[in-house]
Write a protein that holds these residues in place. Structure first.
Motif, PDB file in Angstrom:
ATOM      1  N   THR A 183       0.799  -1.225   0.000  1.00  0.00           N
ATOM      2  CA  THR A 183       0.000   0.000   0.000  1.00  0.00           C
ATOM      3  C   THR A 183       0.829   1.271   0.000  1.00  0.00           C
ATOM      4  N   SER A 192      -5.274   3.739  -1.675  1.00  0.00           N
ATOM      5  CA  SER A 192      -4.938   2.591  -0.840  1.00  0.00           C
ATOM      6  C   SER A 192      -5.365   2.876   0.597  1.00  0.00           C
ATOM      7  N   LYS A 197      -6.118  -4.184   4.565  1.00  0.00           N
ATOM      8  CA  LYS A 197      -5.404  -3.419   3.549  1.00  0.00           C
ATOM      9  C   LYS A 197      -6.121  -3.594   2.219  1.00  0.00           C
ATOM     10  N   LYS A 210      -6.068  -1.871  -2.082  1.00  0.00           N
ATOM     11  CA  LYS A 210      -5.510  -0.953  -3.068  1.00  0.00           C
ATOM     12  C   LYS A 210      -6.327  -1.079  -4.341  1.00  0.00           C
ATOM     13  N   THR A 263      -6.520   0.381  -8.282  1.00  0.00           N
ATOM     14  CA  THR A 263      -5.765   1.078  -9.321  1.00  0.00           C
ATOM     15  C   THR A 263      -6.566   1.093 -10.612  1.00  0.00           C
TER      16      THR A 263
END
Length: 666
Positions: free
Chosen positions: A50, A490, A504, A506, A508
């Motif tokens: 991250t 993130s 966690k 993320k 994109t």
């Protein structure tokens, strides 16, 4: 103290580990604010990186061991945005990242994905229907990093629009603990589908604090596989001997010499010329594939000078695909493809502060030559695989600048090449073509608060001509250009849903435009866009990893489909560790959506149906008793025997496959 299985017991050590492999942890504090200890939560199978502006996934040694992959490509098959063509065979497989990297079913490489082994770039030529560059034994590696998009690829290539795969081989230090000077590791494995067998032996030696050496020898054998319906897949058998010798010697705390040589081969008899499918009309050949990768490096890192961390490196790569046919005289079926790369690289890493900005600067220069021949019975190179030399010089620079919560990283690469024809029927000896390019990008990462960060990248690439293009008067003088934009967010948090959990994720998004196309027939312009999600969750009860990807592509500024854009896919892993982490049980569910965004009706790019494949994995590493530190692993792939063909593959996926292995470090 770090235990052999990678579990960490000291918070001071935890703080030094990469984000992707750091076990989640939280601090318990009383109402009065008194620190009373640290709760170690463990980790998910993979985790999420991250803290970077690039879409990067790292597979560490623990995950590589748990996957028990039969081929190098199988190690990569669960990374979002990455699609593997025919992952169950080493020679007939290829890599596709975000729609780029291979012309599925025809070529194993198009130059837009870089594969780098121990810093040595592999493969850069197209060899028609004869396979790709994934022949290497997966047991050689301790870490594989996949960067989707051009983000960090300028260090190795001007044209890695799709992404970069960096694999690192094992080191002696991975097996030597508590001051050991000698260690021996033996592993045996078996898989049911194809009646496969594996044995690897590793010898690690460090007689003092200056020298360490590792020697690896392995042999893997598989018969023909069957799909979920029990139908045998012809020409999927292989025998794969492999070896590695790697050493490091410290002359002092500042000067280190290291080197490595690895070797893999695959000898196939009476198989289809088409390595991607066993189509009878292609005829039968004997195919011998061999890969040798080597380097020698000298590092100078003075303790009192942060401006110098200098490495001089000599690299060598030798890739061979030898074809012969007893019944067909065509040079297509009787040619020895041989590509070597020799290069000298000097790279420096420097860190300093200036005007409140922390700089971490990497600069390098590489001078090298690729030599390619494809000799046939005529005495000349094959018409479809012209030979010659590629002399190149490249300079690259990266400056990672940190200003508080903001990190900005500009990158650039200048490369010039000179292609020279040699021993070809269609192009006169000595004919030269020169090309140069200036490419680069800039990325930014901003930590909004303790949990959230945003990031973005803009990059320009040029995929330079290959020696294969010598037979094409247009492509040999033209670079394939691309612009990529990425943006994402993130999150990294503790105590999200429960007192001692960690989450966690993320996300994109990307957009890539390619023009002056030379890779795909009748495709001058390609437009790609998509989104990728990675998520990891751990708490004391269980762990979970989830990733998903979606890519869309069109060509020539029309609504016509780009046939090599991958199908949508999602992967969920659920697991739990028991008995002080001695036992690890997990299940992995892969769902691929149906794909009809294609103009093809046959082959790898024919429409594909949706599928859901389920696998199970179990490991047991006792920490006491007579079997202490023995690693017992069991895996079931495609547990419910689903029959399906992933989009971009020419073969059905293999059916149910039981894998067992046992290993021990002595």
């Amino acid at each position: 103290m770090i235990e052999r299985n990678g579990r960490v017991a000291l918070v001071a050590v935890l703080a030094t580990l990469p984000t992707s492999v750091t076990p989640a942890w939280s601090q318990d504090i009383t109402d009065e604010g008194e620190f009373i200890g640290t709760v170690v939560l463990g980790e998910s199978r993979r985790g999420v990186i991250t803290n970077t502006a690039t879409a990067t996934t790292e597979l560490n040694q623990e995950e590589l061991d748990e996957r028990q992959a039969s081929t190098l490509s199988q190690l990569l098959d669960t990374v979002p945005g990455v699609t593997i063509v025919n992952g169950s065979t080493p020679q007939g497989s290829a890599i596709n990242i975000r729609g780029l990297g291979s012309q599925a079913g025809s070529y194993g490489s198009d130059g837009m994905v870089s594969v780098v082994i121990d810093g040595v770039q592999k493969g850069q030529e197209e060899i028609y229907r004869s396979g790709g560059l994934l022949t290497m034994e997966p047991e050689l590696f301790k870490q594989v990093k996949v960067t989707r998009g051009p983000g960090d690829g300028f260090r190795y290539s001007s044209g890695a629009i799709g992404g970069t795969i960096e694999a690192e081989t094992k080191d002696a230090a991975d097996f030597l603990i508590d001051g050991d000077t000698f260690a021996f590791r033996q592993k045996f494995g078996y898989e049911s589908n194809g009646d496969g067998f594996l044995t690897t032996s590793i010898l690690a030696w460090a007689p003092d604090d200056k020298l360490d050496v590792i020697a690896f020898g392995g042999y893997r054998s598989n018969g023909n596989r069957t799909d979920g319906s029990g139908v045998e897949q012809a020409d999927t058998a292989f025998n794969l001997p492999s070896g590695l010798l790697k050493a490091e010697y410290k002359f002092s705390d500042e000067l280190t010499l290291s080197g490595s040589i690895s070797y893999t081969e695959n000898d196939e008899k009476d198989v289809s010329y088409d390595a991607f499918s066993a189509a009878p009309f292609w005829g039968v050949v004997d195919r011998y594939t061999k890969d040798t990768t080597a380097y020698a490096a000298l590092n100078y890192n003075p303790l009192d000078n942060d401006l110098i961390d200098l490495t001089a490196k000599f690299i060598f790569s030798d890739e061979q695909i030898n074809l012969s046919s007893a019944n067909i005289s065509s040079d297509l079926y009787n040619s020895d493809h041989h590509t070597t790369r020799t290069a000298f690289l000097v790279e420096n890493y420097a860190s300093f502060a200036s005007g409140g900005i922390d700089h971490y600067v990497t600069t390098g220069i590489e001078i090298g030559r690729r030599e390619r021949s494809s000799l046939t019975d005529t005495g000349y190179n094959s018409v479809l695989a012209p030979g010659g030399t590629d002399d190149y010089v490249a300079f690259y620079a990266t400056d990672e600048m940190t200003i508080g919560a903001l990190t900005i990283t500009p990158q650039m690469r200048y490369e010039t090449q000179n292609l020279t024809s040699d021993n070809n029927l269609t192009t006169a000896d000595g004919t030269e073509y020169s090309t140069d390019s200036v490419v680069g990008g800039i990325s930014a990462f901003y930590q909004l608060n303790d949990n959230f960060a945003v990031f973005g990248t803009a990059a320009y690439n040029e995929n330079m001509p290959l020696l294969d293009d010598l037979s094409n008067p247009l492509f040999i003088t033209q670079t394939e250009k691309g612009v990529t934009y990425e943006a994402g967010v993130s999150y990294d948090g503790f105590g999200v849903f429960a007192a001692n959990d960690a989450l966690k994720f993320k996300i994109t998004g990307f957009n890539t435009r390619i023009w002056d196309g030379t890779t795909y027939q009748f495709v001058d312009q390609t437009n790609l866009h998509g989104v990728e999600l990675e998520m990891a969750y751990v708490n004391p009860a269980f762990y979970a990893d989830f990733n998903a990807s979606r890519t869309r592509g069109t060509i020539n500024d029309t609504s016509d489909y780009f046939n090599y854009a991958p199908a949508d896919r999602a992967i969920l892993t659920l697991g739990k560790r028991f008995a002080e982490d001695q036992i690890d049980l997990s299940t992995e569910i892969v769902h691929g959506w149906a794909n009809d965004r294609t103009s093809s009706t046959v082959g790898a790019t024919a429409p594909s149906d949706s599928f859901t494949a389920v696998g199970f994995a179990a490991s047991y590493i006792p920490n006491s008793g007579f079997a202490k530190d023995v690693e017992f692993r069991a895996t079931v792939e495609n547990a419910f025997n689903e029959t399906y063909r992933p989009y971009l593959s020419t073969r059905n996926a293999i059916g149910r496959n039981f894998k067992l292995s046992v290993s021990k470090v002595f």
